[in-house]
Every structure is written in C-alpha cells, then in structure tokens.
Design an enzyme around this catalytic site. Sequence first.
Site, mmCIF file in Angstrom:
data_model
loop_
_atom_site.group_PDB
_atom_site.id
_atom_site.type_symbol
_atom_site.label_atom_id
_atom_site.label_comp_id
_atom_site.label_asym_id
_atom_site.label_seq_id
_atom_site.Cartn_x
_atom_site.Cartn_y
_atom_site.Cartn_z
ATOM 1 N N SER A 5 4.700 5.030 -7.725
ATOM 2 C CA SER A 5 4.048 6.018 -7.069
ATOM 3 C C SER A 5 4.737 6.830 -6.004
ATOM 4 O O SER A 5 5.734 6.003 -5.368
ATOM 5 C CB SER A 5 2.687 5.741 -6.531
ATOM 6 O OG SER A 5 1.949 6.819 -5.910
ATOM 7 N N TYR A 32 -3.247 0.361 -1.493
ATOM 8 C CA TYR A 32 -2.359 1.180 -2.668
ATOM 9 C C TYR A 32 -0.871 1.432 -2.119
ATOM 10 O O TYR A 32 -0.019 1.103 -2.578
ATOM 11 C CB TYR A 32 -3.071 2.555 -2.907
ATOM 12 C CG TYR A 32 -2.629 3.185 -4.146
ATOM 13 C CD1 TYR A 32 -2.924 2.796 -5.509
ATOM 14 C CD2 TYR A 32 -1.501 3.970 -4.021
ATOM 15 C CE1 TYR A 32 -2.448 3.471 -6.563
ATOM 16 C CE2 TYR A 32 -1.190 4.690 -5.142
ATOM 17 C CZ TYR A 32 -1.520 4.111 -6.445
ATOM 18 O OH TYR A 32 -1.033 4.901 -7.644
#
Length: 266
Positions: free
Chosen positions: A148, A161
Amino acid sequence: MWEFAVQKDSSHAVLITGSTSGIGLAMAHCFGRAGYQVMLHGLADQDSAQALLAEFARYGSHNGFSDADLSTEEGCAQLVRDTREAVGNPSVLINNAGIQFTAPAHDFPAQKWQQILSINLSAGFFLSRDLLPAMRAANWGRIINIASVHGLVASEHKAAYCAAKHGLIGLTKVLALENADCNITANAICPGWVETPLIQPQIEAISREQQLDLEAARAQLVGAKQPMAKASRPEAIGELALYLCGDFASTITGASLPVDGGWTAQ
C-alpha cells in the site's frame, strides 16, 4: 477447499490470497485470462465458492478455492495444502489478503493490532516460506506482495496497518536478496486509492455532507491525498502483477512500485 477436476499443470499456477472481491478478484481474472491456473482464496460459503469457480472455468484452466484462515500459521499451512491439491505447486504467489481497523495508537485494541499484523504481514511470510522451496527447486518463481502507499508513508489512526505494510515491504526486499540466484523475484505493489466497493460509502458520505454530486465527492476524497485526483482501477493492479511475471520484468526485484496518482511523490 473446492476445485474443478481437470488436468493439473502447475507450471503456470498462481495463488492469490483475498481474491474473492476487489483488487484480489481483479488480479485473479487478469491471470485467468492469461492462461494461468488460479487458486482463489477468501471468505465465501460453498455456493458462492462454486459459483466463482464456475465463472473462472470459462478461461479453460484448472482452478481451486480455499477459505483457509490466514490469521494463524496452521491456517496458512492449510492454504498451502489446499493449493497443492488443487493446482500443484504455484510458480506465482500473490499476498493480497488484508484487513483494516482505525484508531489512535493510544486507544488501539491489542486484539486488532495482532489480527492486522497476522493477516497483513505474517501470512505473507508463512506462505512465502512454505512455497519457496518448490520455486527454488524449479529455478523460477514470482512473489508479489500487495502492500500500500501506507507501506511507504503514514496516515493517522492506522498504526497497525502502516506497521504491517512497512514490514511487508521489508520482507519483500529480504526475499528478493535471498532468492536472486534462483530466478525468483519478489516485489511489492503499493496502491493508493483504488476503485473498489470499499470507498463508495466514504464518497457517499462526502456527497451528503457537502451536497456534492458523486463525481465531485470522489474527486475530493481522492484528491485530498493524491495530486492526480483519480482512483486506479483494480485491473491496473492486476495487469502490473501480470507484467511482473513476464520476461521483461525478470530483473525487477526488491522493488516497491507505487500506483498512487503521485501520493508518495509529495
């Protein structure tokens, strides 16, 4: 684990975790169209899994499905067993499965921290560890980790995350170094905003609150982070992953490739 009983040939088999929807499903279709046997994985009941397999049968290759739990080492081992039973040893592993939870670090629940790291990071390690010996023996393999932009930069309220995705990029680099002598590459793809059903509620909320049409709300949401206020299509991630498995990408390894409209260029 479910599969269609046709002849197996693992020379072009791919395992894609989290491939029942969103980016994972788009990648699976890209590889299916390219002639790969696809091992699908994710959350689905038996009827949904069979329907998905029937959909992929049109590509004319052997495919399988597993709903193994990636939050544990044993669940990852189960996915490896299911994959080998369905399509043999895959030459391509795409670690795509991931979950999200947001909260300030000082309020972040320990259970959510552990769950996110288990699925978003540890599963990628366990699957790579267990599938690499066969890739090394075959002297060819591809590991693609769907990280990401949050593997490269941070955002508030995403401690677990960001930690997991930064860790996944570090793991990618180690795998690249350790397996360069066996024609095995390891790369990370780092998407920014992607057009999936997950972002639609956020777009609709902006539209309601600010009385904007949906396109203006979408541009505002995406443009808050990306200089190019345009979300990527899931198929773009799939086509990039497919390119990384082709001949022209044989020396691309250890890379973190943003697909983020300039988010990380700032």
